[in-house]
Design an enzyme around this catalytic site. Structure first.
Site, PDB file in Angstrom:
ATOM      1  N   HIS A  13     -31.051  45.720  25.476  1.00 23.77           N
ATOM      2  CA  HIS A  13     -30.129  45.060  24.529  1.00 23.77           C
ATOM      3  C   HIS A  13     -28.917  44.543  25.299  1.00 23.77           C
ATOM      4  O   HIS A  13     -28.072  45.328  25.727  1.00 23.77           O
ATOM      5  CB  HIS A  13     -29.664  46.057  23.455  1.00 23.77           C
ATOM      6  N   HIS A  15     -26.032  40.971  25.811  1.00 23.95           N
ATOM      7  CA  HIS A  15     -25.527  39.632  25.468  1.00 23.95           C
ATOM      8  C   HIS A  15     -25.128  38.964  26.776  1.00 23.95           C
ATOM      9  O   HIS A  15     -24.238  39.469  27.472  1.00 23.95           O
ATOM     10  CB  HIS A  15     -24.297  39.728  24.569  1.00 23.95           C
ATOM     11  N   ASN A  41     -27.280  35.924  19.367  1.00 21.18           N
ATOM     12  CA  ASN A  41     -26.111  35.549  18.531  1.00 21.18           C
ATOM     13  C   ASN A  41     -25.201  34.549  19.241  1.00 21.18           C
ATOM     14  O   ASN A  41     -24.007  34.765  19.423  1.00 21.18           O
ATOM     15  CB  ASN A  41     -25.328  36.792  18.075  1.00 21.18           C
ATOM     16  N   LYS A  99     -34.003  39.847  15.663  1.00 23.02           N
ATOM     17  CA  LYS A  99     -32.776  40.612  15.488  1.00 23.02           C
ATOM     18  C   LYS A  99     -32.229  40.388  14.084  1.00 23.02           C
ATOM     19  O   LYS A  99     -32.071  39.250  13.645  1.00 23.02           O
ATOM     20  CB  LYS A  99     -31.740  40.153  16.529  1.00 23.02           C
ATOM     21  N   HIS A 136     -28.974  45.590  13.841  1.00 15.82           N
ATOM     22  CA  HIS A 136     -27.572  45.983  13.866  1.00 15.82           C
ATOM     23  C   HIS A 136     -27.392  46.772  12.572  1.00 15.82           C
ATOM     24  O   HIS A 136     -27.264  46.186  11.501  1.00 15.82           O
ATOM     25  CB  HIS A 136     -26.624  44.781  13.927  1.00 15.82           C
ATOM     26  N   HIS A 174     -27.873  50.344  19.483  1.00 13.32           N
ATOM     27  CA  HIS A 174     -26.569  50.966  19.768  1.00 13.32           C
ATOM     28  C   HIS A 174     -26.172  52.020  18.739  1.00 13.32           C
ATOM     29  O   HIS A 174     -25.176  51.882  18.049  1.00 13.32           O
ATOM     30  CB  HIS A 174     -25.469  49.895  19.925  1.00 13.32           C
ATOM     31  N   LEU A 219     -18.592  47.045  18.244  1.00 10.60           N
ATOM     32  CA  LEU A 219     -19.218  47.389  16.966  1.00 10.60           C
ATOM     33  C   LEU A 219     -20.670  47.765  17.193  1.00 10.60           C
ATOM     34  O   LEU A 219     -21.346  47.051  17.934  1.00 10.60           O
ATOM     35  CB  LEU A 219     -19.117  46.203  16.000  1.00 10.60           C
ATOM     36  N   ASP A 247     -25.764  46.816  25.379  1.00  8.46           N
ATOM     37  CA  ASP A 247     -24.940  46.017  24.461  1.00  8.46           C
ATOM     38  C   ASP A 247     -23.738  45.424  25.209  1.00  8.46           C
ATOM     39  O   ASP A 247     -22.669  45.232  24.632  1.00  8.46           O
ATOM     40  CB  ASP A 247     -24.463  46.820  23.245  1.00  8.46           C
ATOM     41  N   ALA A 263     -14.949  42.002  19.165  1.00  9.03           N
ATOM     42  CA  ALA A 263     -15.666  43.257  19.422  1.00  9.03           C
ATOM     43  C   ALA A 263     -16.615  43.084  20.590  1.00  9.03           C
ATOM     44  O   ALA A 263     -17.361  42.112  20.638  1.00  9.03           O
ATOM     45  CB  ALA A 263     -16.442  43.669  18.185  1.00  9.03           C
TER      46      ALA A 263
HETATM   47  O1  DOR Z   1     -19.274  44.908  19.908  1.00  9.35           O
HETATM   48  C1  DOR Z   1     -20.154  44.101  19.697  1.00  9.35           C
HETATM   49  N1  DOR Z   1     -20.179  42.902  20.317  1.00  9.35           N
HETATM   50  N2  DOR Z   1     -21.110  44.414  18.825  1.00  9.35           N
HETATM   51  C2  DOR Z   1     -22.031  43.536  18.434  1.00  9.35           C
HETATM   52  O2  DOR Z   1     -22.846  43.874  17.616  1.00  9.35           O
HETATM   53  C3  DOR Z   1     -22.001  42.138  18.937  1.00  9.35           C
HETATM   54  C4  DOR Z   1     -21.326  42.059  20.215  1.00  9.35           C
HETATM   55  C5  DOR Z   1     -20.991  40.646  20.644  1.00  9.35           C
HETATM   56  O3  DOR Z   1     -21.867  39.782  20.556  1.00  9.35           O
HETATM   57  O4  DOR Z   1     -19.863  40.416  21.062  1.00  9.35           O
HETATM   58 ZN    ZN Z   2     -25.276  43.714  20.661  1.00 11.68          ZN
END
Ligand code: DOR
Ligand code: ZN
Length: 341
Positions: A13, A15, A41, A99, A136, A174, A219, A247, A263
């Site tokens: 997981h 980004h 995302n 997702k 999520h 997460h 988050l 994450d 976040a």
């Molecule tokens: O803290 C987070 N950041 N939680 C998420 O679910 C998304 C992520 C983000 O894409 O920045």
């Molecule tokens: Zn994530």
């Protein structure tokens, strides 16, 4: 000097964004991991196979020469997703999961799903085509306290999803609470969870005591110490239901150090080192390899990696920034360092 050699891990997981940020962060992920599940995302979100394939090409262009890294793509579920999209994803060798972001739950989740029951036909198709659902797992209603949102999601939605789709593979991403750990442990082998380094290393005091520290804000939000202890126990238990998912979620520093900060914790620069720190504190370094390198591959029905990485016990200081991104533990020490990958 103490060293630890394990099978090369994967990140289930992460980004990596696109554009300029991708160029900064992808080399970090590719230096540590053989494969990574890439979150969809973006703005706009990755909702089609064609978009996922174009995004995959952009990621591959950012892999440094000599690195051997495979991005595993995912698609973002929206109210407009169709059963045909699920089928097309199942037929595409580069797409590995869908997702589900509850609408409004987190970064770029506006296009997410407002009511989970409306996508039951899609979940049925995912079950049929054997594509995992990545969750999520937080409710979004204003009336629910932010520290309760994961627990309430499990009670309100996840219990029903796993009951109604008994063969659907589900990853509760997460996990941050004792209740999530207990739910996953009690569920069938088709239900698993990822755990981030920040949720293993820190409780909410790190974010809020003695000053507000935005680089610890992610988050689902950090929880109290009893929950962190439950996560440590799960990650170091040797249970194949819990595996590595950083994450890692990079944001430009000023967007986190802000009156309304984003976040996400940026951890890809030293993911394995951060996990090693947590596992060593729990006197469970012998359990790191299963968590980091075996159980996720098994769950996704992919071969385990065959090469290795080596960590050395040699303290180093995390830089203040990587490009425009402030990393987790910036300016602080980590005791393990990846020396060969
Ligand atoms: O803290 C987070 N950041 N939680 C998420 O679910 C998304 C992520 C983000 O894409 O920045
Ligand atoms: Zn994530």
């Amino acid at each position: 000097m103490k060293t630890l050699t394990i099978t090369r891990p994967d990140d289930w997981h992460t980004h990596v964004r696109n554009g300029a940020i991708l160029q900064t962060v992808l080399p970090h992920t590719a230096a540590q991991f053989a494969r990574a599940i890439i979150m969809p995302n973006l703005k706009p979100p990755v909702t089609t196979v064609a978009h996922a394939l174009a995004y995959r090409e952009e990621i591959l262009q950012a892999v440094p020469t000599g690195a051997n890294f495979t991005p595993l793509m995912t698609l973002y579920l929206t109210a407009a997703t169709t059963v045909e999209t699920i089928k097309a994803a199942a037929e595409c060798e580069h797409v590995y999961a869908f997702k589900l972001y509850p609408a409004g739950a987190t970064t770029n989740s506006d296009a997410g799903v407002a009511d989970v029951t409306t996508i039951y036909p899609l979940l049925a198709a995912m079950e049929k085509y054997e594509l995992p659902l990545l969750l999520h797992g937080e409710v979004t209603d204003e009336s629910c306290d932010i520290f309760d949102r994961e627990r309430v999601f499990i009670d309100r939605h996840l219990t029903a999803i796993t009951r109604d789709f008994p063969d659907l593979r589900v990853v509760l991403e997460h996990v941050t609470t004792r209740e999530a750990v207990q739910f996953v442990e009690a569920a069938g082998a088709n239900v698993a969870a990822t755990i981030t380094p920040q949720h293993l290393l820190f409780n909410r005091n790190a974010m809020l005591a003695g000053g507000i520290r935005p680089h610890y804000y992610c988050l689902p939000i950090l929880k109290r110490e009893t929950h962190r202890q439950a996560l440590i126990k799960a990650a170091t238990s040797g249970s194949a239901k819990f595996f590595l998912g950083t994450d890692s979620a990079p944001h430009i520093t000023h967007t986190k150090e802000n009156a309304c900060g984003c976040a996400g914790c940026y951890s890809a620069f030293g993911a394995l080192e951060l996990y090693a720190e947590a596992f060593e504190q729990a006197d469970a370094l012998d359990k790191l390899e299963g968590f980091a390198s075996f159980y996720g591959a098994d769950f996704y029905r992919l071969p385990r990696n065959t090469d290795t990485v080596t960590l050395q016990k040699s303290p180093w200081t995390v830089p203040a920034v990587y490009g425009e991104i402030t990393p987790l533990k910036a300016g602080e020490n980590l005791s393990w360092k990846l020396i060969s990958a």
